[in-house]
Design a protein around this motif. Sequence first.
Motif, PDB file in Angstrom:
ATOM      1  N   ASN A 188     -36.101  25.324 -25.236  1.00  0.00           N
ATOM      2  CA  ASN A 188     -36.481  25.600 -23.848  1.00  0.00           C
ATOM      3  C   ASN A 188     -36.025  24.474 -22.927  1.00  0.00           C
ATOM      4  O   ASN A 188     -35.498  24.708 -21.836  1.00  0.00           O
ATOM      5  CB  ASN A 188     -37.993  25.777 -23.739  1.00  0.00           C
ATOM      6  CG  ASN A 188     -38.494  27.079 -24.366  1.00  0.00           C
ATOM      7  OD1 ASN A 188     -37.707  27.965 -24.700  1.00  0.00           O
ATOM      8  ND2 ASN A 188     -39.798  27.187 -24.525  1.00  0.00           N
ATOM      9  N   ALA A 189     -36.218  23.237 -23.381  1.00  0.00           N
ATOM     10  CA  ALA A 189     -35.832  22.081 -22.558  1.00  0.00           C
ATOM     11  C   ALA A 189     -34.332  22.027 -22.322  1.00  0.00           C
ATOM     12  O   ALA A 189     -33.876  21.551 -21.288  1.00  0.00           O
ATOM     13  CB  ALA A 189     -36.315  20.788 -23.216  1.00  0.00           C
ATOM     14  N   ALA A 190     -33.565  22.507 -23.311  1.00  0.00           N
ATOM     15  CA  ALA A 190     -32.108  22.474 -23.201  1.00  0.00           C
ATOM     16  C   ALA A 190     -31.541  23.701 -22.503  1.00  0.00           C
ATOM     17  O   ALA A 190     -30.322  23.801 -22.330  1.00  0.00           O
ATOM     18  CB  ALA A 190     -31.492  22.338 -24.597  1.00  0.00           C
ATOM     19  N   GLY A 191     -32.392  24.639 -22.121  1.00  0.00           N
ATOM     20  CA  GLY A 191     -31.940  25.814 -21.394  1.00  0.00           C
ATOM     21  C   GLY A 191     -31.448  26.948 -22.274  1.00  0.00           C
ATOM     22  O   GLY A 191     -30.776  27.864 -21.784  1.00  0.00           O
ATOM     23  N   LEU A 192     -31.773  26.913 -23.571  1.00  0.00           N
ATOM     24  CA  LEU A 192     -31.377  27.963 -24.495  1.00  0.00           C
ATOM     25  C   LEU A 192     -32.449  29.049 -24.547  1.00  0.00           C
ATOM     26  O   LEU A 192     -33.608  28.825 -24.172  1.00  0.00           O
ATOM     27  CB  LEU A 192     -31.173  27.407 -25.908  1.00  0.00           C
ATOM     28  CG  LEU A 192     -29.878  26.661 -26.217  1.00  0.00           C
ATOM     29  CD1 LEU A 192     -29.730  25.410 -25.369  1.00  0.00           C
ATOM     30  CD2 LEU A 192     -29.837  26.293 -27.703  1.00  0.00           C
ATOM     31  N   THR A 193     -32.090  30.209 -25.053  1.00  0.00           N
ATOM     32  CA  THR A 193     -33.067  31.236 -25.386  1.00  0.00           C
ATOM     33  C   THR A 193     -33.689  30.881 -26.727  1.00  0.00           C
ATOM     34  O   THR A 193     -32.976  30.646 -27.704  1.00  0.00           O
ATOM     35  CB  THR A 193     -32.413  32.620 -25.467  1.00  0.00           C
ATOM     36  OG1 THR A 193     -31.872  32.961 -24.185  1.00  0.00           O
ATOM     37  CG2 THR A 193     -33.414  33.680 -25.884  1.00  0.00           C
ATOM     38  N   SER A 194     -35.010  30.811 -26.786  1.00  0.00           N
ATOM     39  CA  SER A 194     -35.696  30.384 -28.004  1.00  0.00           C
ATOM     40  C   SER A 194     -36.242  31.581 -28.771  1.00  0.00           C
ATOM     41  O   SER A 194     -36.832  32.505 -28.189  1.00  0.00           O
ATOM     42  CB  SER A 194     -36.831  29.416 -27.671  1.00  0.00           C
ATOM     43  OG  SER A 194     -37.742  29.990 -26.750  1.00  0.00           O
ATOM     44  N   VAL A 195     -36.029  31.546 -30.085  1.00  0.00           N
ATOM     45  CA  VAL A 195     -36.563  32.568 -30.982  1.00  0.00           C
ATOM     46  C   VAL A 195     -37.405  31.860 -32.043  1.00  0.00           C
ATOM     47  O   VAL A 195     -36.903  30.999 -32.754  1.00  0.00           O
ATOM     48  CB  VAL A 195     -35.446  33.385 -31.661  1.00  0.00           C
ATOM     49  CG1 VAL A 195     -36.045  34.429 -32.603  1.00  0.00           C
ATOM     50  CG2 VAL A 195     -34.563  34.061 -30.620  1.00  0.00           C
ATOM     51  N   LEU A 196     -38.679  32.222 -32.123  1.00  0.00           N
ATOM     52  CA  LEU A 196     -39.584  31.617 -33.087  1.00  0.00           C
ATOM     53  C   LEU A 196     -39.735  32.516 -34.299  1.00  0.00           C
ATOM     54  O   LEU A 196     -40.066  33.704 -34.162  1.00  0.00           O
ATOM     55  CB  LEU A 196     -40.958  31.375 -32.464  1.00  0.00           C
ATOM     56  CG  LEU A 196     -42.023  30.800 -33.412  1.00  0.00           C
ATOM     57  CD1 LEU A 196     -41.682  29.358 -33.786  1.00  0.00           C
ATOM     58  CD2 LEU A 196     -43.407  30.891 -32.784  1.00  0.00           C
ATOM     59  N   LEU A 197     -39.494  31.961 -35.483  1.00  0.00           N
ATOM     60  CA  LEU A 197     -39.744  32.656 -36.735  1.00  0.00           C
ATOM     61  C   LEU A 197     -41.158  32.313 -37.196  1.00  0.00           C
ATOM     62  O   LEU A 197     -41.456  31.157 -37.510  1.00  0.00           O
ATOM     63  CB  LEU A 197     -38.723  32.228 -37.796  1.00  0.00           C
ATOM     64  CG  LEU A 197     -38.981  32.734 -39.219  1.00  0.00           C
ATOM     65  CD1 LEU A 197     -38.909  34.261 -39.269  1.00  0.00           C
ATOM     66  CD2 LEU A 197     -37.975  32.110 -40.189  1.00  0.00           C
ATOM     67  N   VAL A 198     -42.030  33.291 -37.199  1.00  0.00           N
ATOM     68  CA  VAL A 198     -43.412  33.108 -37.652  1.00  0.00           C
ATOM     69  C   VAL A 198     -43.539  33.763 -39.013  1.00  0.00           C
ATOM     70  O   VAL A 198     -43.420  34.980 -39.148  1.00  0.00           O
ATOM     71  CB  VAL A 198     -44.417  33.740 -36.665  1.00  0.00           C
ATOM     72  CG1 VAL A 198     -45.842  33.588 -37.190  1.00  0.00           C
ATOM     73  CG2 VAL A 198     -44.293  33.094 -35.298  1.00  0.00           C
ATOM     74  N   SER A 199     -43.748  32.951 -40.041  1.00  0.00           N
ATOM     75  CA  SER A 199     -43.865  33.487 -41.399  1.00  0.00           C
ATOM     76  C   SER A 199     -44.761  32.591 -42.218  1.00  0.00           C
ATOM     77  O   SER A 199     -44.958  31.412 -41.899  1.00  0.00           O
ATOM     78  CB  SER A 199     -42.484  33.591 -42.066  1.00  0.00           C
ATOM     79  OG  SER A 199     -41.894  32.308 -42.179  1.00  0.00           O
TER      80      SER A 199
END
Length: 231
Positions: A188-199
């Motif tokens: 987020n800080a770098a301006g990317l789209t973030s995808v969280l893997l919850v497992s």
Amino acid sequence: MPDPVSAVLFDLDGTLVRYRRPPDALLQGAFESVGTGQLFPIEAYYDRFDEFAECTDSMAELRRECFAALCSARGHDPGLGRRVADAYAATRDHRNVEYLAGARRVLDQFSEQYSIGIVTNGSRDAQRQKLESAGVATRADTVVFAGHDTPAKPAPEPFSRALDDLGVPPEETIHVGDSVASDVAGANAAGLTSVLLVSDGNETAATDGETADHVIHSLPELRALPWVERL
């Protein structure tokens, strides 16, 4: 229409690969081998890992200094922590890793369509062994050892380094990781789209004011996200 995507960055541990022998079992065995009860949990090691990653040059040194500090903070001899770390190292094989479910196929498919980067916190020597053993290194166009090449995640620098290597802008880049605190916050800080893997009961999708743009529960779910061309 979603923005076009040119590159996908992945975290390594807990996102693409994991140890076949769990770290908590190794730690318990290390305490037993030096003749003491378990003086701190594996979570305490994880909590301070990044702190020592930035001031040590190898995984063995990182673990020795971290375990010494953890023992000292609990009123024990720091030398005992270093002996425990040595016992841990004697049984830890960084090549003994396996892909998470579906990770190999996703990585193979995405490497044909996107530029691929690995952005991982951890000692360069240990992470390289994992990358090479699992074959991740042959599928990645760049690898950033955050904490060594740059400050550790969640600093934006490791993500920026990967983008520079790949020659792509942040708005065309996705980062996938299993930690809100380091992966989501850093992306987020770098301006990317973030995808969280919850497992496996890991973190929820938001903490400390950080929220992932997308949440998945297995890597194959990446193929259903709106920016992915049908594979």
